[in-house]
Design an enzyme around this catalytic site. Structure first.
Site, PDB file in Angstrom:
ATOM      1  N   ARG A 381      -8.265   4.649 -13.645  1.00  0.00           N
ATOM      2  CA  ARG A 381      -7.510   5.899 -12.787  1.00  0.00           C
ATOM      3  C   ARG A 381      -6.236   5.136 -12.256  1.00  0.00           C
ATOM      4  O   ARG A 381      -6.695   4.225 -11.613  1.00  0.00           O
ATOM      5  CB  ARG A 381      -8.634   6.158 -11.693  1.00  0.00           C
ATOM      6  CG  ARG A 381      -9.967   6.902 -12.265  1.00  0.00           C
ATOM      7  CD  ARG A 381     -10.805   7.631 -10.948  1.00  0.00           C
ATOM      8  NE  ARG A 381     -12.050   7.479 -11.436  1.00  0.00           N
ATOM      9  CZ  ARG A 381     -12.644   8.791 -12.034  1.00  0.00           C
ATOM     10  NH1 ARG A 381     -11.793   9.772 -12.234  1.00  0.00           N
ATOM     11  NH2 ARG A 381     -13.666   8.963 -12.368  1.00  0.00           N
ATOM     12  N   HIS A 441     -14.565   0.614 -18.421  1.00  0.00           N
ATOM     13  CA  HIS A 441     -14.768   0.905 -17.151  1.00  0.00           C
ATOM     14  C   HIS A 441     -14.160  -0.556 -16.451  1.00  0.00           C
ATOM     15  O   HIS A 441     -13.949  -0.549 -14.995  1.00  0.00           O
ATOM     16  CB  HIS A 441     -15.878   1.414 -16.400  1.00  0.00           C
ATOM     17  CG  HIS A 441     -15.886   1.667 -14.967  1.00  0.00           C
ATOM     18  ND1 HIS A 441     -16.604   0.887 -13.992  1.00  0.00           N
ATOM     19  CD2 HIS A 441     -15.497   2.707 -14.314  1.00  0.00           C
ATOM     20  CE1 HIS A 441     -16.324   1.559 -12.832  1.00  0.00           C
ATOM     21  NE2 HIS A 441     -15.633   2.588 -13.063  1.00  0.00           N
ATOM     22  N   HIS A 598     -16.485   0.466  -2.053  1.00  0.00           N
ATOM     23  CA  HIS A 598     -16.507   0.407  -3.546  1.00  0.00           C
ATOM     24  C   HIS A 598     -16.499  -1.088  -4.331  1.00  0.00           C
ATOM     25  O   HIS A 598     -16.793  -1.048  -5.392  1.00  0.00           O
ATOM     26  CB  HIS A 598     -14.955   1.180  -3.959  1.00  0.00           C
ATOM     27  CG  HIS A 598     -14.971   1.603  -5.474  1.00  0.00           C
ATOM     28  ND1 HIS A 598     -14.378   0.840  -6.104  1.00  0.00           N
ATOM     29  CD2 HIS A 598     -15.268   2.721  -6.070  1.00  0.00           C
ATOM     30  CE1 HIS A 598     -14.391   1.438  -7.304  1.00  0.00           C
ATOM     31  NE2 HIS A 598     -15.063   2.572  -7.272  1.00  0.00           N
TER      32      HIS A 598
END
Length: 692
Positions: A381, A441, A598
Site C-alpha cells: 500500500r 505482504h 501496527h
C-alpha cells in the site's frame, strides 16, 4: 505436528475465542474511545467514524465470506470454537445490535457536548417557521433538481442500490389506496452534506434528512405513509482466481475484479427509522437478504460528516490532540550520506514518532549513486502521491535496475496500485504482480552496490507499508542495515520472487509461507526446553492479530510448561489468557490510542541469549502460511535495548492499554500513578532525543 486427542481439543477450546467475535470486541474498544472523556472532543468524533468504517469493512469482507459459506452444501466450522458459519453470523448480528445501541448513546453524548461549543445537528422540530421556509427554498433550488425519484413497479424494477450509499425509501399510497414503494438516491457530490442554517451559525441539517422531510414534494400524487434513510452494505470478498483467465493480463483482471466487487450481494441493510414488517419483508426480498440482516440505526447512517464539523472547529485547539509531528532520528545526519552512515551502523526508525524522511532520502541518494546497481522493493500500500515511487522512477530513468513487486490484491487499494504499477512500468521498472496463490505482504527493500571492494547490500525491513501518509498515523518500525548476511538472504528472497517461487529455507530471516511459522514453533520449543531444564523461559510478541491455531496451541503448551508469555495484540485475539491450568502464564494487552498500533515484534529468551525480530507478519494463518512475509533479526545491541524498552513500556500502558481476562473480557488496568500512555512517552522520547 502431533495430532491432538479429543480431550486435548476440549481443553484447548476453553482457551479460545471465535475470531469474528474477538474482532467485534476490538471495534468496541475503538468505539469506547469515542465515549472516552479523556480524549479531546473533536477527536472522539473521529473514533466514532472509524468504528463505523471498520464495521462496514467487516461486513463487506468477513460477514460476506460467512454468508457465501452458508450457501455451500457442506457445513463449514471454524477451527477454534467449532461454530458453523450460520452460528457465527447469528452471533455477529446479535452483537452488532448491542454495539449499535452503544454507538447511539455515545453519539447522543457527543452531540450534547458539542452544543456548548456552538455545533448542533438539528431536525425540523427545532426550527422556526422562517428557518423551515429557508430550507424548503434551499431544497427546491439546490437539491430537488438533482434527485431522481423512482417508483417500484412492473415497468420499473427495483434498482441496483450502490454499496454504502444513502437512499430515501418511501412507502406510498395512491388515491385508490394501492401501495407503492419509492426510492430516492441521496448521495450526490453536487450538493453539500452539511447544510448550515444561516440564522444560526454552527447549526446544521444533514442533506438526507432534508430530502426525507420534503420527499412528499417528489411524489405529489401519492400519500407518504412511511419513510426512512436506507444504506446497503455489499459483500466485497471476491477472489481474483474466480475471474482468472490465462489469456488476460493480470492487471486487467484486477480491474475487472474491482468492477465486479461493486455489484456483489447485500450483506446488511441499515434503516434510520422503523418501517412496518411487510415493507421490510418486501425490501429483503428485493435485496435477496434475510430480514435479520436489516438493522435499525439511531444515528446518521454515514458518519463521515463529522470531519466537516471538525473543520468548523479547527480554531478550537483544546478540542483536538496536541500537534505531534514526526521528529528527526538522532541516529542519522540528514546533511551527510545516509548510505555511508548505514554502512557504519544499523539504524531503527520508529514511526510516527520519527520521520520516514531518512528512508526516502536514502532511496533518492541510491537513485543518483553511481555505485548503485539495483533497487528491489515490495510494495503493498503506497500513498497516492508517493515520494517513494518518485524515487524509484528517478532511479529507473537514471539507468538503475529497478525491480518492484506490486501486490495488486491489497484489498481496497487495488485501483491505486494498478495506477502506480503503470507509472513505474512506463519509467522502465521491472514490475512483478505477486505469486498467484500467495499475496506478497513483506516490507522489504534491497539496494545493491558495486564498489571497489565488490558487491555490497543495504537492506531495509519494515513492519509497515511504504506509505508517507500512514507513517504519520500508524506505529511501525523500520530497520536499515548493511549486514551482508541479511542482504544476501534478502537478495535470495527477491530472486525467488522473480522466478515465481518462495523460499524453501533460510538461515537468518524468517520468510513465510515456508520458513516463518515452523521457525517460530522452534523458537517457542526452545523456551519450553529451557524451563524444563531448570532455567527461565520468556516469549514477548507484539502483533495486530492472533488467530493461527498452531501457534496458539504452542503458546498454550509453553504456558503450561511455565514459560512467561507477554502478548500485545491490538485486534483479534483468539487466545484467552489466565485460564487455570492452561494459560495462567500468559498476559494479553491491547492498546487502542491516538495512533494505530501496527508494529510487529517477536522476542524469545532472556538477556544476551534473547532473540529479537521485527516483522511484517501477524500470527494469523493468512500471514504465516498464505503470504510472503519477512521477519528480520535485530543484532545491534543499542537497537535491541530500544526495542526491549518500547515493548516493556507498552506492557505497562494503563491509559490506552486494556487487559484480556480468562472470561474473554477486556478490562481497565491500574498500574501507575499517573497513568502511562506509551504513545505519548515515545513521542516525548523522540522529541527529547532530537533536541539533545
Amino acid at each position: 505436528m502431533r495430532e491432538e486427542t479429543k480431550e486435548q481439543l476440549k481443553e484447548q477450546k476453553k482457551c479460545m475465542t471465535n475470531r469474528e467475535l474477538s474482532w467485534l470486541q476490538f471495534n468496541e474498544r475503538v468505539l469506547n474511545e469515542a465515549g472516552n472523556p479523556r480524549v479531546p472532543l473533536a477527536e472522539r468524533l473521529t473514533f466514532a467514524s472509524i468504528f463505523q468504517t471498520n464495521l462496514d469493512e467487516f461486513f463487506m469482507v468477513r460477514v460476506g465470506t460467512l454468508m457465501m459459506q452458508m450457501q455451500s452444501s457442506e457445513v463449514v466450522r471454524e477451527n477454534k470454537t467449532g461454530m458453523t458459519s450460520k452460528e457465527q453470523v447469528e452471533a455477529i448480528l446479535k452483537e452488532v445490535h448491542l454495539l449499535e445501541e452503544k454507538k447511539a448513546n455515545i453519539y447522543e453524548q457527543l452531540m450534547g457536548e458539542l452544543e456548548p461549543k456552538g455545533i448542533r445537528i438539528i431536525n425540523f422540530n427545532k426550527l422556526s417557521k422562517e428557518e423551515g421556509k429557508f430550507l424548503e427554498s434551499y431544497f427546491d433550488a439546490h437539491i430537488a433538481p438533482f434527485l431522481s425519484p423512482v417508483i417500484i413497479g412492473k415497468q420499473h424494477p427495483f434498482p441496483f442500490l450502490a454499496n454504502r450509499q444513502l437512499y430515501a425509501i418511501v412507502l406510498l399510497t395512491t388515491a385508490k389506496g394501492k401501495k407503492r414503494l419509492g426510492l430516492v438516491a441521496c448521495s450526490n457530490n453536487v450538493f453539500k452534506r452539511l447544510i448550515e442554517i444561516p440564522t444560526r451559525p454552527g447549526c446544521f441539517m444533514l442533506s438526507e434528512e432534508l430530502i426525507l422531510h420534503f420527499v412528499s414534494k417528489l411524489y405529489s400524487k401519492y400519500t407518504v405513509q412511511e419513510k426512512a434513510i436506507l444504506r446497503v452494505t455489499r459483500n466485497a470478498d471476491i477472489d481474483a482466481s474466480e475471474i482468472y483467465d490465462e489469456d488476460m493480463d493480470y492487471r486487467d483482471m484486477m480491474e475487472q475484479l474491482i468492477k465486479r466487487r461493486n455489484k456483489l450481494s447485500a450483506v446488511r441493510v441499515e434503516l434510520s427509522r422503523k418501517i412496518d414488517d411487510k415493507t421490510k419483508k418486501e425490501l429483503a426480498k428485493y435485496l435477496q437478504i434475510g430480514t435479520e440482516h436489516i438493522i435499525d440505526v439511531k444515528t446518521p447512517l454515514d458518519l463521515s460528516f463529522v470531519f466537516g464539523i471538525q473543520s468548523y472547529l479547527r480554531d478550537r485547539f483544546d478540542l483536538f490532540y496536541p500537534k505531534r509531528s514526526p521528529r528527526r532520528s538522532p541516529a542519522l545526519n540528514a546533511k551527510e550520506s545516509i548510505i555511508a552512515q548505514i554502512e557504519k551502523k544499523d539504524v531503527l526508525l520508529s514511526y510516527p514518532f520519527e520521520s520516514m524522511k531518512p528512508f526516502i532520502q536514502m532511496l533518492r541518494e541510491a537513485a543518483d549513486d553511481e555505485t548503485v546497481v539495483s533497487i528491489k522493493m515490495t510494495l503493498y500500500r503506497v500513498a497516492e502521491r508517493s515520494e517513494i515511487v518518485d524515487a524509484l522512477v528517478e532511479a529507473a530513468e537514471n539507468g538503475k535496475e529497478v525491480v518492484v513487486l506490486v501486490e495488486l490484491r491489497a484489498r481496497f487499494d487495488e485501483a491505486n496500485n494498478i495506477e502506480m504499477s503503470h507509472r513505474l512500468e512506463d519509467a522502465g521498472c521491472q514490475i512483478l504482480y505477486g505469486l498467484g496463490e500467495y499475496k506478497v505482504h513483506s516490507k522489504l527493500c534491497l539496494i545493491t552496490r558495486n564498489t571497489q571492494e565488490g558487491f555490497s547490500y543495504i537492506t531495509q525491513i519494515g513492519t509497515g507499508n511504504y506509505n508517507e501518509k500512514t507513517s504519520r498515523l500508524y506505529t511501525d518500525l523500520s530497520l536499515i542495515t548493511a549486514r551482508q548476511s541479511i542482504g544476501q538472504e534478502a537478495a535470495a528472497v527477491f530472486t525467488a520472487l522473480q522466478k515465481g517461487e518462495v523460499m524453501d529455507e533460510t538461515r537468518e530471516l524468517l520468510v513465510a509461507p515456508k520458513c516463518l511459522q515452523c521457525k517460530i514453533v522452534d523458537l517457542i520449543e526452545d523456551e519450553i526446553r529451557k524451563v524444563r531444564e531448570g532455567g527461565q523461559g520468556y516469549i514477548g510478541v507484539k502483533i495486530n492479530s492472533l488467530t493461527d491455531k498452531i501457534l496458539i496451541n504452542k503458546l498454550i503448551e509453553a504456558s503450561r510448561a511455565g514459560v512467561k508469555i507477554e502478548l500485545i495484540v491490538r485486534g483479534i485475539c483468539c487466545l484467552k489468557p489466565g485460564v487455570e491450568g492452561m494459560t495462567e502464564n500468559i498476559t494479553v494487552v491491547s492498546i487502542v490510542g491516538r495512533f494505530l498500533e501496527h508494529s510487529r515484534i517477536y522476542r524469545f529468551g532472556i538477556g544476551d541469549e534473547e532473540k529479537i525480530y521485527i516483522a511484517s507478519a501477524d500470527f494469523m494463518t493468512r500471514n504465516t502460511v498464505r503470504r510472503v512475509e519477512v521477519a528480520a533479526p535485530v543484532y545491534d545491541e543499542e537497537i535491541r535495548n530500544r526495542i526491549r524498552y518500547m515493548f516493556d513500556t507498552m506492557m505497562e500502558d494503563d491509559e490506552k492499554g486494556k487487559e484480556l481476562n480468562a472470561s474473554g473480557e477486556y478490562c481497565d488496568r491500574f498500574l501507575n500513578t499517573p497513568k502511562k500512555n506509551s504513545q505519548e512517552i515515545f513521542y516525548q522520547d523522540a522529541y527529547d532525543n532530537e533536541n539533545v
